[in-house]
Design an enzyme around this catalytic site. Structure first.
Site, PDB file in Angstrom:
ATOM      1  N   SER A  32       0.828  -1.201   0.000  1.00  8.99           N
ATOM      2  CA  SER A  32       0.000   0.000   0.000  1.00  8.99           C
ATOM      3  C   SER A  32       0.863   1.252   0.000  1.00  8.99           C
ATOM      4  O   SER A  32       1.973   1.253   0.533  1.00  8.99           O
ATOM      5  CB  SER A  32      -0.884   0.004   1.249  1.00  8.99           C
ATOM      6  N   TYR A  45      -7.388   3.254   8.283  1.00 14.42           N
ATOM      7  CA  TYR A  45      -6.743   2.341   7.342  1.00 14.42           C
ATOM      8  C   TYR A  45      -5.308   2.059   7.775  1.00 14.42           C
ATOM      9  O   TYR A  45      -4.874   0.909   7.814  1.00 14.42           O
ATOM     10  CB  TYR A  45      -6.763   2.933   5.931  1.00 14.42           C
TER      11      TYR A  45
END
Length: 148
Positions: A32, A45
C-alpha cells in the site's frame, strides 16, 4: 495481522517450491501507499493495514527476492495509491462523495487510479519482459510519493 501479512507470507512459502520448478517464476505482493507516506484521512486504514503491515510486506518482498534469486524466483511488490475500487465506490463514496474531490487534487495526475492501471503493473511483473526485475516495490500512485 493474519489476513493482511501472514497470508502473504504463507502463500508465498507454499508457492515457492512449485514456482522454482518453472523457468520464469514470479511472485507479486500487494502492499500500500500507506507503507510509504502518511495519507490524509486514512488513520483507520493505516492502523489496520497501513504502515506496519504494508511495510512488513515490502521488506518480506525484498528478503524473499534475495533468498530465492538463486533458484530463479523473482519477487516484487506493487504499492497502489488511491484506487477507485468497487469497495471504495460502494462503501465509502455513497457516504462521502467528497472523498474523490478531496483526494484527487493531492495526486499530481489529479485523479485516482483505475483498478486496471494497478493490474497492468502486476501483469508486467509476471511477464518475461520484466525478467531482470526482482526485490522491487513499485509504486502505482499517480505521483503522490514524489510530491510528498
Amino acid at each position: 495481522m493474519s489476513t493482511n501479512f501472514e497470508s502473504v507470507f504463507h502463500l508465498s512459502q507454499l508457492a515457492h517450491p512449485l514456482l522454482k520448478a518453472t523457468d520464469a517464476a514470479a511472485i507479486v505482493h500487494i502492499s500500500s501507499l500507506g507503507s510509504l507516506v502518511a495519507c490524509p484521512s486514512s488513520s483507520l486504514y493505516a492502523a489496520t493495514k497501513g504502515h506496519h503491515i504494508s511495510g512488513a510486506i515490502n521488506r518480506l518482498t525484498r528478503n524473499f527476492a534475495f533468498e530465492w534469486a538463486e533458484d530463479g524466483t523473482r519477487v516484487n511488490c506493487i504499492a497502489p495509491g488511491y484506487t477507485l475500487t468497487q469497495m471504495l465506490e460502494s462503501k465509502y463514496m455513497s457516504k462521502n462523495e467528497e472523498a474523490v474531490k478531496i483526494l484527487s487534487p493531492r495526486v499530481p495526475l489529479k485523479r485516482m487510479a483505475k483498478p486496471l492501471e494497478v493490474a497492468t503493473a502486476v501483469a508486467f511483473l509476471c511477464m518475461r519482459a520484466s525478467s531482470y526485475i526482482t526485490g522491487q516495490v513499485i509504486v502505482v500512485d499517480g505521483g503522490v510519493t514524489m510530491s510528498s
